[in-house]
Motif scaffolding. Structure first.
Motif, short mmCIF file in Angstrom:
data_model
loop_
_atom_site.label_atom_id
_atom_site.label_comp_id
_atom_site.label_asym_id
_atom_site.label_seq_id
_atom_site.Cartn_x
_atom_site.Cartn_y
_atom_site.Cartn_z
N SER A 66 -5.21 -2.32 -3.33
CA SER A 66 -5.73 -2.47 -4.70
C SER A 66 -6.19 -3.90 -4.95
O SER A 66 -5.70 -4.86 -4.33
CB SER A 66 -4.66 -2.09 -5.72
N ILE A 67 -7.12 -4.04 -5.88
CA ILE A 67 -7.63 -5.37 -6.25
C ILE A 67 -6.50 -6.22 -6.81
O ILE A 67 -6.40 -7.42 -6.51
CB ILE A 67 -8.77 -5.23 -7.28
N ILE B 154 -6.07 -1.89 6.27
CA ILE B 154 -6.35 -2.29 4.88
C ILE B 154 -6.91 -3.71 4.79
O ILE B 154 -7.04 -4.26 3.70
CB ILE B 154 -5.10 -2.14 3.98
N CYS C 240 0.87 -1.19 0.00
CA CYS C 240 0.00 0.00 0.00
C CYS C 240 0.90 1.23 0.00
O CYS C 240 2.12 1.11 0.03
CB CYS C 240 -0.93 0.00 1.22
N THR D 173 -8.37 2.76 4.65
CA THR D 173 -9.41 1.73 4.69
C THR D 173 -9.00 0.59 3.76
O THR D 173 -7.94 0.64 3.13
CB THR D 173 -10.78 2.27 4.22
N GLU D 174 -9.84 -0.41 3.66
CA GLU D 174 -9.56 -1.54 2.75
C GLU D 174 -9.51 -1.09 1.29
O GLU D 174 -8.96 -1.80 0.45
CB GLU D 174 -10.62 -2.62 2.95
N LYS D 175 -10.04 0.08 1.01
CA LYS D 175 -9.97 0.62 -0.36
C LYS D 175 -8.55 1.01 -0.74
O LYS D 175 -8.24 1.20 -1.92
CB LYS D 175 -10.90 1.83 -0.49
N ASP D 176 -7.66 1.14 0.27
CA ASP D 176 -6.27 1.48 0.00
C ASP D 176 -5.46 0.25 -0.42
O ASP D 176 -4.28 0.37 -0.74
CB ASP D 176 -5.62 2.12 1.23
#
Length: 216
Positions: free
Chosen positions: A94-95, A127, A15, A89-92
């Motif tokens: 990446s997929i 994350i 991240c 957040t977990e949005k930090d």
């Protein structure tokens, strides 16, 4: 399989927390009246908190700080930094990174963090990766920062894996140097791309799947 374990630096690899570090150091520097900019901040990559403070204090022209005062300044910076990290957040995550980590793990490859940060556990929690890695080697366990190989050698020890069976993923040249000193393979990403000591250069994180010989 080419590697039995992959050791990841955290900041700039799993991240990105560089901006939070910069803002925290900048806030502290402004408070005590020391010039600080992005150029100085770039020198802090992969460096421990106290060593980072020493680099910043190179700009200081006043009376020398005592060791106790330096510790207090470093702790103040960390408090500011941890407050900023609460924005993560977990949005930090990446997929691409999440999917790659899961593919590596399902293939039986051991995964570890190898970071100078003392906040690795907190960041992983923010994350959504608490408990995901087989081992954590970070600033809470080491006495020497990269390019010293200690953080990676400890990770291999925690994983019960020989250094030669480990691949290090790093975005800083000091980290690539540390991997080489540890006798490990290295994959450069981000700012470390193109560094001559790196065994691989990752234009995309998911390239690790092929490098590690993971079968679809």
């Amino acid at each position: 399989m080419k590697y039995k374990a992959v050791i990841f630096d955290l900041d700039g690899v799993i991240c990105h927390t560089d901006r939070y570090h910069y803002l925290a150091w900048k806030q502290l520097a402004d408070k005590i009246g020391i010039y600080f900019d992005e150029s100085i901040n770039n020198r802090l990559r992969g460096v421990s908190r106290m060593e980072s403070l020493e680099i910043i204090l190179e700009q200081w022209k006043g009376t020398s700080f005592t060791e106790e005062e330096k510790i207090g300044l470093a702790e103040e910076k960390n408090a500011i930094y941890k407050e900023l990290l609460k924005q993560m957040t977990e949005k930090d995550l990446s997929i691409e990174v999440k999917d790659t980590l899961e593919r590596l793990r399902k293939s039986g490859i051991l995964l570890s963090i190898g970071s100078s940060s003392k906040n690795a556990g907190f960041i992983l929690e923010r994350i959504g990766l608490t408990g995901f890695f087989d081992a954590i080697s970070d600033g809470n366990n080491i006495t020497k920062s990269k390019p010293d190989p200690e953080v990676f050698l400890l990770a291999a020890q925690y994983l019960k894996t020989e250094p030669g069976d480990c691949l290090v993923v790093e975005d800083a040249r000091a980290g690539i140097d540390a991997a080489a000193a540890a006798g490990m393979g290295s994959a450069a990403i981000g700012d470390a791309l193109g560094y001559s000591l790196a065994d691989y250069n990752l234009k995309e994180f998911k390239e690790l799947i092929e490098i590690c010989g993971v079968v679809s």
